[in-house]
Design a protein around this motif. Structure first.
Motif, PDB file in Angstrom:
ATOM      1  N   ARG A  12       0.813  -1.211   0.000  1.00  0.00           N
ATOM      2  CA  ARG A  12       0.000   0.000   0.000  1.00  0.00           C
ATOM      3  C   ARG A  12       0.840   1.251   0.000  1.00  0.00           C
ATOM      4  N   MET A  13       1.984   1.169   0.622  1.00  0.00           N
ATOM      5  CA  MET A  13       2.873   2.331   0.577  1.00  0.00           C
ATOM      6  C   MET A  13       3.318   2.588  -0.853  1.00  0.00           C
ATOM      7  N   LEU A  69       0.743   7.860  -5.940  1.00  0.00           N
ATOM      8  CA  LEU A  69      -0.247   8.921  -5.894  1.00  0.00           C
ATOM      9  C   LEU A  69       0.378  10.264  -5.537  1.00  0.00           C
ATOM     10  N   VAL A 105       1.543   2.000  -3.485  1.00  0.00           N
ATOM     11  CA  VAL A 105       0.425   2.661  -4.160  1.00  0.00           C
ATOM     12  C   VAL A 105       0.396   4.139  -3.821  1.00  0.00           C
ATOM     13  N   LEU A 106       0.581   4.403  -2.557  1.00  0.00           N
ATOM     14  CA  LEU A 106       0.571   5.796  -2.131  1.00  0.00           C
ATOM     15  C   LEU A 106       1.719   6.572  -2.752  1.00  0.00           C
ATOM     16  N   LEU A 131      -3.873   3.142   5.483  1.00  0.00           N
ATOM     17  CA  LEU A 131      -3.172   3.444   4.243  1.00  0.00           C
ATOM     18  C   LEU A 131      -4.102   3.342   3.048  1.00  0.00           C
ATOM     19  N   ASN A 132      -4.942   2.328   3.073  1.00  0.00           N
ATOM     20  CA  ASN A 132      -5.926   2.198   1.991  1.00  0.00           C
ATOM     21  C   ASN A 132      -6.795   3.428   1.881  1.00  0.00           C
ATOM     22  N   THR A 140      -6.270   6.314   3.024  1.00  0.00           N
ATOM     23  CA  THR A 140      -5.522   7.510   2.638  1.00  0.00           C
ATOM     24  C   THR A 140      -5.378   7.597   1.134  1.00  0.00           C
ATOM     25  N   ALA A 141      -5.107   6.472   0.514  1.00  0.00           N
ATOM     26  CA  ALA A 141      -4.931   6.490  -0.943  1.00  0.00           C
ATOM     27  C   ALA A 141      -6.204   6.967  -1.630  1.00  0.00           C
ATOM     28  N   ILE A 149       3.448  11.947   2.657  1.00  0.00           N
ATOM     29  CA  ILE A 149       2.005  11.742   2.488  1.00  0.00           C
ATOM     30  C   ILE A 149       1.236  12.715   3.348  1.00  0.00           C
ATOM     31  N   VAL A 162      -1.415  15.464   1.968  1.00  0.00           N
ATOM     32  CA  VAL A 162      -2.826  15.507   2.364  1.00  0.00           C
ATOM     33  C   VAL A 162      -3.150  16.858   2.965  1.00  0.00           C
ATOM     34  N   TYR A 210      -8.599   8.637  -0.320  1.00  0.00           N
ATOM     35  CA  TYR A 210      -8.881   9.999   0.105  1.00  0.00           C
ATOM     36  C   TYR A 210      -8.078  11.004  -0.704  1.00  0.00           C
TER      37      TYR A 210
END
Lengths: 510, 145
Positions: free
Chosen positions: A350-351, A357, A353-354, B121-122, B124-125, A374, A378, B127
């Motif tokens: 997931r990191m 983004l 994926v982030l 984390l999910n 957040t992505a 991140i 945000v 969002y």
């Protein structure tokens, strides 16, 4: 003579009788089209046999038969070519078995015929066929128990299962791997039962092969998916190649088995199959005893292992219901740490994926820094939303929105609606006073009032002291807009409007 | 099935229209501030409703807004379920690897306090994706007109 039976009796039943192994009947029955193809193919050399006489005729006939077998299988391996299209579908299922059976029988015939002709001369003269023969021997079914080359035959059945798994994981262009997928389900149950015997055989074969040391070296750095071609590489003397090096090499070499290496190659694959089986065992049983077995003989790099957890967790063969995670070398294998590792992998996934983004995060590595980035991103996005809503509140208190016009920008990108709205901008100057005041009072525009998050109140400057600058600002605003309006409404210039107006509004507020 | 972007744009524009209709022409500071607040809430609300209740963060946003309009003082954060969940999350040793940053992130993402880190984390992505469309797309268009 048997050979003449082989060639002159073209019926499929006779083929079955000739092979005389009851365990093959199931697979053979399904192959009627194949049988007919074979028989038709075989019947043609009959002309040769009758025409040219005894041994020479047989020699030629057999060679031709072998060649045709090879051509069939070749067409099966490669994507079905035009002229052999009718062989391709029968070859999609167990027919490889029949081919191997034929192969064995032919060999036996050749051996039994008392060395009238060099039994392996036809094999070696056709290097392509030799290569195929090696593969066919690998794909023999378990039913070939009566074969004299016991370890050679049994283990490749495992090999086929592994090949199918491997091919499903990495899409190797190994011959027969698609047909092996069909056989895999049948083989799975058998494989579980004979794993112990495989290991024994593997050790036996390991001791017997002269290239054992090479295998030992080559195994050290190999991973499951690369083991089968790695065997051939090991034989070719690339002892010290790393797993990384092999990743590029095996794909090219998967198909190139030199003719003289037929036997050794098959034994390579056999011992490699044993090892890959032991690797899979460790993944299935979470590697306690079996891992000890394998670990005493192998060392696998972390690189090789890292590829495995995902791949080995996915193959369909283990008949159990929970998720399989492969235990890495030198790491604890109890349930807690495995679950921890699974969780860590999820998090790192997931990191990633982030990371995609958030802009500008590609160079950054490490969880902490990533998290910082991140968080900053945000926060900046939220601030932007607040800023824009503030702008909206100020600029458009009474403006009528044309929903269609606004939406049409998405759809048509029309400029007419833009111009229409521009006409209503005459209302701007009178209502821009608070906006101007706000602007004057806030030097930074975004930072100060919105710094504390969206739940904080905004400090607004009062209107009282600001009469003069307000009037000046408003005139400036008015002038700006007028200048914009005066630029004309031609089609060519709406582009410039698009460009200018946003910047104009930005210059006012920043 | 219209995309989230168009759904959000539609709802947001309608909300702002309604706002402008109801409010007077008054351009006092207070009024502007209130309008700003309304627009911001409308933006988040339309985004959350465009996303639906599939996501934890959108659920949290909608819940917050509804509770805020109904009971000005009572915050949903103090609901018993949320308290229980938060306690579980904070007691779980897995969730506090990078203590400082995780907490910050949880504060940023709506509803982030009640989830474990993986789920956080999910959320957040998703969002981030939605925030981007919320911030860029319709508002800049509205402002350009």
């Amino acid at each position: 003579m048997e050979k003449e039976n082989l060639f002159l009796n073209c019926g499929s039943e006779q083929f079955q009788n000739f092979f005389c192994n009851p365990s093959w009947e199931n697979s053979v029955e399904q192959n009627d089209p194949f049988e007919s193809a074979l028989s038709s193919m075989v019947s043609s050399p009959v002309a040769y046999a009758t025409a040219s006489g005894n041994n020479d005729g047989e020699n030629i006939v057999i060679r031709e038969l072998i060649g045709r077998l090879g051509s069939i299988c070749n067409s099966g391996e490669i994507s079905p070519s035009t002229n052999t299209s009718r062989y391709s579908t029968p070859l999609n299922s167990p027919p490889k078995v029949n081919l191997s059976m034929m192969d064995n029988q032919i060999r036996r015939n050749l051996q039994n015929s008392g060395n009238n002709f060099p039994s392996f001369a036809p094999f070696s003269t056709d290097p392509g066929f030799a290569e195929r023969a090696a593969r066919f021997s690998c794909y023999a079914k378990l039913g070939l128990n009566n074969d004299s080359e016991l370890p050679h035959r049994l283990v490749p059945q495992l090999d086929s299962g592994n090949l199918s798994r491997v091919s499903s994981n990495q899409s190797f262009k190994f011959s027969g791997s698609p047909p092996m997928g069909v056989q895999e389900n049948r083989n799975a149950s058998l494989q579980e039962g004979i794993s112990a015997s495989y290991r024994r055989l593997g050790r036996f074969s390991r001791s017997s092969t002269p290239e054992k040391t090479e295998f030992g070296d080559s195994r050290e750095n190999s991973s499951v998916s690369e083991q089968i071609p790695v065997g051939e590489n090991g034989f070719k003397g690339q002892n010290n190649s790393n797993s990384r090096k092999r990743k590029s090499v095996p794909r090219g070499k998967a198909k190139e088995i030199p003719a003289k290496d037929v036997n050794v190659a098959s034994e390579n694959s056999e011992s490699s199959a044993k090892r890959s089986k032991s690797y899979d065992e460790s993944s299935i049983e979470k590697g306690n005893t079996i891992k000890a077995d394998a670990s005493e003989s192998d060392k696998v790099t972390g690189d090789g292992n890292q590829k495995q957890p995902k791949e080995n967790a996915k193959p369909p063969e283990p008949p159990k219901d929970y998720i399989h995670v492969r235990a890495r070398r030198g790491q604890a294998t109890d349930a807690h740490s495995l679950a921890e590792r699974v969780r860590r992998e999820k998090i790192s996934e997931r990191m990633k994926v982030l990371q995609e983004l958030v802009p500008g995060c590609n160079k950054v590595t490490g969880k902490a820094v990533m998290l910082d980035e991140i968080i900053n991103y945000v926060q900046s996005l939220q601030r932007q939303v607040e800023f824009l809503s503030m702008k909206l509140a100020i600029i458009n208190p009474n403006m009528e929105f044309n929903v269609e016009a606004l939406m049409s920008k998405d759809i048509f990108g029309s400029r007419g609606s833009f111009l229409h709205n521009l006409y209503t901008s005459d209302a701007y100057p009178s209502q821009s006073q608070p906006g101007q005041n706000l602007h004057n009072g806030i030097p930074n525009g975004t930072e100060m009032p919105f710094q504390n998050g969206r739940n904080q109140s905004i400090q607004m400057p009062t209107l009282d002291n600001a009469s003069e600058p307000v009037s000046q600002a408003s005139t400036f605003w008015e002038d700006d807009l007028h200048s914009l309006v005066q630029m004309g409404f031609g089609q060519n210039e709406t582009q410039s409007f698009h460009a200018i107006l946003p910047t104009a509004s930005l210059t006012i507020f920043i | 099935m219209p995309s989230i972007k168009t759904r959000f744009t539609y709802r947001f524009i309608r909300a702002v229209q309604k706002l402008n209709k109801n409010r007077g022409v008054s351009s006092s500071m207070k009024e502007t501030y209130r309008r700003y607040h309304m627009i911001r809430v409308a933006s988040y609300a339309s985004m959350a409703s465009a996303v639906g209740s599939k996501r934890a963060w959108s659920q949290a946003v909608l819940r917050k807004i509804r509770n805020h309009t109904l009971h000005r003082d009572l915050k949903k954060k103090c609901g018993i379920h949320a308290l229980i969940r938060r306690r579980k999350v904070s007691e779980n040793p897995r969730n506090n690897l990078n203590f400082h940053q995780e907490n910050d992130l949880r504060k940023l993402v709506p509803g982030g306090e009640d989830m474990d880190f993986c789920r956080l984390l999910n959320e957040t992505a998703h969002y981030i994706k939605c925030l981007r469309t919320q911030g860029l797309h319709p508002k800049t268009q509205l402002l350009e007109r």
